[in-house]
Design a protein around this motif. Sequence first.
Motif, PDB file in Angstrom:
ATOM      1  N   PHE A 179       0.539  -0.989  -0.273  1.00 13.53           N
ATOM      2  CA  PHE A 179      -0.237  -0.176   0.041  1.00 13.53           C
ATOM      3  C   PHE A 179       0.781   1.101   0.101  1.00 13.53           C
ATOM      4  N   PHE A 180       2.307   1.227  -0.190  1.00  8.87           N
ATOM      5  CA  PHE A 180       3.149   1.883  -0.409  1.00  8.87           C
ATOM      6  C   PHE A 180       2.782   3.119   1.188  1.00  8.87           C
ATOM      7  N   HIS A 181       2.958   2.634   2.029  1.00  6.32           N
ATOM      8  CA  HIS A 181       2.431   3.423   2.991  1.00  6.32           C
ATOM      9  C   HIS A 181       3.853   4.748   3.554  1.00  6.32           C
ATOM     10  N   GLY A 182       3.658   4.797   3.951  1.00  2.00           N
ATOM     11  CA  GLY A 182       5.025   6.544   4.105  1.00  2.00           C
ATOM     12  C   GLY A 182       5.541   6.814   2.552  1.00  2.00           C
ATOM     13  N   ARG A 183       4.930   6.604   1.251  1.00  2.00           N
ATOM     14  CA  ARG A 183       5.734   7.064  -0.093  1.00  2.00           C
ATOM     15  C   ARG A 183       4.745   7.243  -0.673  1.00  2.00           C
ATOM     16  N   LEU A 184       3.101   7.775  -0.699  1.00  2.00           N
ATOM     17  CA  LEU A 184       2.502   8.161  -1.534  1.00  2.00           C
ATOM     18  C   LEU A 184       3.274   9.459  -2.255  1.00  2.00           C
ATOM     19  N   ASN A 185       3.676  10.626  -1.640  1.00  2.25           N
ATOM     20  CA  ASN A 185       4.467  10.984  -2.253  1.00  2.25           C
ATOM     21  C   ASN A 185       5.309  11.054  -2.889  1.00  2.25           C
ATOM     22  N   GLU A 186       6.358  10.017  -3.098  1.00  2.00           N
ATOM     23  CA  GLU A 186       7.084   9.558  -3.952  1.00  2.00           C
ATOM     24  C   GLU A 186       6.563   8.848  -4.981  1.00  2.00           C
ATOM     25  N   VAL A 187       5.515   8.961  -5.315  1.00  6.32           N
ATOM     26  CA  VAL A 187       5.004   7.502  -5.731  1.00  6.32           C
ATOM     27  C   VAL A 187       4.447   9.050  -6.738  1.00  6.32           C
ATOM     28  N   ARG A 188       3.469  10.276  -6.485  1.00  7.52           N
ATOM     29  CA  ARG A 188       3.285  11.180  -6.755  1.00  7.52           C
ATOM     30  C   ARG A 188       3.837  11.695  -7.972  1.00  7.52           C
ATOM     31  N   GLU A 189       5.086  11.863  -7.364  1.00  7.42           N
ATOM     32  CA  GLU A 189       6.401  12.654  -7.862  1.00  7.42           C
ATOM     33  C   GLU A 189       7.200  11.931  -9.224  1.00  7.42           C
ATOM     34  N   ALA A 190       6.386  10.816  -9.201  1.00 11.51           N
ATOM     35  CA  ALA A 190       7.668   9.596  -9.949  1.00 11.51           C
ATOM     36  C   ALA A 190       6.797   9.362 -10.829  1.00 11.51           C
ATOM     37  N   VAL A 191       5.965   9.736 -10.958  1.00 14.47           N
ATOM     38  CA  VAL A 191       4.603   9.715 -12.183  1.00 14.47           C
ATOM     39  C   VAL A 191       4.556  10.295 -12.561  1.00 14.47           C
ATOM     40  N   ILE A 192       4.490  12.038 -11.538  1.00  9.61           N
ATOM     41  CA  ILE A 192       4.629  12.972 -12.735  1.00  9.61           C
ATOM     42  C   ILE A 192       6.055  13.051 -13.657  1.00  9.61           C
ATOM     43  N   GLU A 193       7.300  12.806 -12.647  1.00 12.73           N
ATOM     44  CA  GLU A 193       8.169  13.091 -13.083  1.00 12.73           C
ATOM     45  C   GLU A 193       8.376  11.723 -15.045  1.00 12.73           C
ATOM     46  N   GLU A 194       7.828  10.786 -15.079  1.00 12.01           N
ATOM     47  CA  GLU A 194       7.973   9.631 -16.002  1.00 12.01           C
ATOM     48  C   GLU A 194       6.769   9.826 -17.133  1.00 12.01           C
ATOM     49  N   TRP A 195       5.627  10.347 -16.615  1.00 13.17           N
ATOM     50  CA  TRP A 195       4.149   9.921 -17.269  1.00 13.17           C
ATOM     51  C   TRP A 195       4.238  11.356 -19.027  1.00 13.17           C
ATOM     52  N   PRO A 196       4.930  12.153 -18.903  1.00 12.50           N
ATOM     53  CA  PRO A 196       5.441  13.140 -20.023  1.00 12.50           C
ATOM     54  C   PRO A 196       5.660  12.293 -20.602  1.00 12.50           C
ATOM     55  N   ALA A 197       6.459  11.741 -19.939  1.00  7.53           N
ATOM     56  CA  ALA A 197       8.264  10.784 -21.002  1.00  7.53           C
ATOM     57  C   ALA A 197       7.453   9.357 -21.918  1.00  7.53           C
ATOM     58  N   LEU A 198       5.783   9.367 -21.212  1.00 11.20           N
ATOM     59  CA  LEU A 198       5.096   7.817 -22.231  1.00 11.20           C
ATOM     60  C   LEU A 198       4.822   8.286 -23.107  1.00 11.20           C
ATOM     61  N   SER A 199       6.589   8.676 -24.751  1.00 15.05           N
ATOM     62  CA  SER A 199       5.746   8.692 -25.512  1.00 15.05           C
ATOM     63  C   SER A 199       6.759   7.599 -27.004  1.00 15.05           C
ATOM     64  N   PRO A 200       5.683   7.735 -28.285  1.00 18.81           N
ATOM     65  CA  PRO A 200       6.445   6.771 -28.563  1.00 18.81           C
ATOM     66  C   PRO A 200       7.476   6.917 -29.074  1.00 18.81           C
ATOM     67  N   ALA A 201       7.772   7.899 -29.101  1.00 13.93           N
ATOM     68  CA  ALA A 201       9.640   8.755 -29.340  1.00 13.93           C
ATOM     69  C   ALA A 201      10.580   7.859 -28.569  1.00 13.93           C
ATOM     70  N   ALA A 202      10.434   8.181 -26.944  1.00 10.50           N
ATOM     71  CA  ALA A 202      10.471   7.463 -25.546  1.00 10.50           C
ATOM     72  C   ALA A 202      10.478   6.057 -25.685  1.00 10.50           C
ATOM     73  N   THR A 203       9.617   4.899 -25.869  1.00 11.49           N
ATOM     74  CA  THR A 203       9.153   4.261 -26.126  1.00 11.49           C
ATOM     75  C   THR A 203      10.608   3.101 -27.192  1.00 11.49           C
ATOM     76  N   ALA A 204      10.620   3.894 -28.212  1.00 10.38           N
ATOM     77  CA  ALA A 204      11.584   3.502 -29.179  1.00 10.38           C
ATOM     78  C   ALA A 204      13.316   3.839 -28.811  1.00 10.38           C
ATOM     79  N   GLN A 205      12.968   4.548 -28.166  1.00 14.69           N
ATOM     80  CA  GLN A 205      14.507   4.782 -27.732  1.00 14.69           C
ATOM     81  C   GLN A 205      15.249   4.265 -26.850  1.00 14.69           C
ATOM     82  N   GLY A 206      13.924   3.139 -26.207  1.00 14.75           N
ATOM     83  CA  GLY A 206      14.163   1.599 -25.375  1.00 14.75           C
ATOM     84  C   GLY A 206      14.988   2.053 -23.905  1.00 14.75           C
ATOM     85  N   ARG A 207      13.658   2.919 -22.865  1.00 15.98           N
ATOM     86  CA  ARG A 207      14.843   3.538 -21.965  1.00 15.98           C
ATOM     87  C   ARG A 207      14.048   2.912 -21.152  1.00 15.98           C
TER      88      ARG A 207
END
Length: 222
Positions: free
Chosen positions: A189-217
């Motif tokens: 349940f990510f106890h005590g880590r939810l803020n990290e979940v939020r910030e990580a998704v904010i960082e990674e979600w914009p990178a979910l693009s065909p170009a980023a996927t094709a680069q094999g990141r």
Amino acid sequence: MSQNQLIEGPVGKLEVKVEEPDNPAPGGAVAVLCHPHPLHGGTLTNKVVHILAATMNRLGATTVRFNFRGVGRSQGEFDNMIGELDDLRAVVEWVREQYPGAPLWLGGFSFGAQVALKMHAQVGAERLLVAAPPLSLYGTDDLPGIAIPWLVIQGSEDEVIDAARVRDWVARQTDNPPRLIWLDGASHFFHGRLNEVREAVIEEWPALSPAATAQGRGTRDE
């Protein structure tokens, strides 16, 4: 703006919670989020689902959380991940009517993650997020291939599912690898880590693009 309402479902009414972002992003995506196991306290108010919804709002998407059949004000009875697939389909159909042409993002936590994995292709999702998918409980044999940008969040000390199996499964997705947020020491349940979940998704979600996927990141550790 936030509102709860009842919509038509396969076996009666389904309760949905719609939250509009303060600053809608261009393109007007709608993120539908699925909650954990109905028989183990899972509801649309689950704190992991709540933080994912708040995160998607911050990214400019409208969010739609809903209660599976038999939960909260939703009618019907638990159907062991059979009828629940139909519940998700009904919610997506309603979203398509309310937000015609909007890109569909799909996400889920635990039981809800498995539902999202099973249904993402059928409902036409354009992006996928799964947190702590219960692969060790439900298996992977009936999961369709994933051809869209996607994100997996997993804690290393998950006490409910086998975290190592999730990581091994992610590593096998070589045709279209997801972005992996691996949280060392985090529980199911990510106890005590939810803020990290939020910030990580904010960082990674914009990178979910065909170009980023094709680069094999591929994956990253948190």
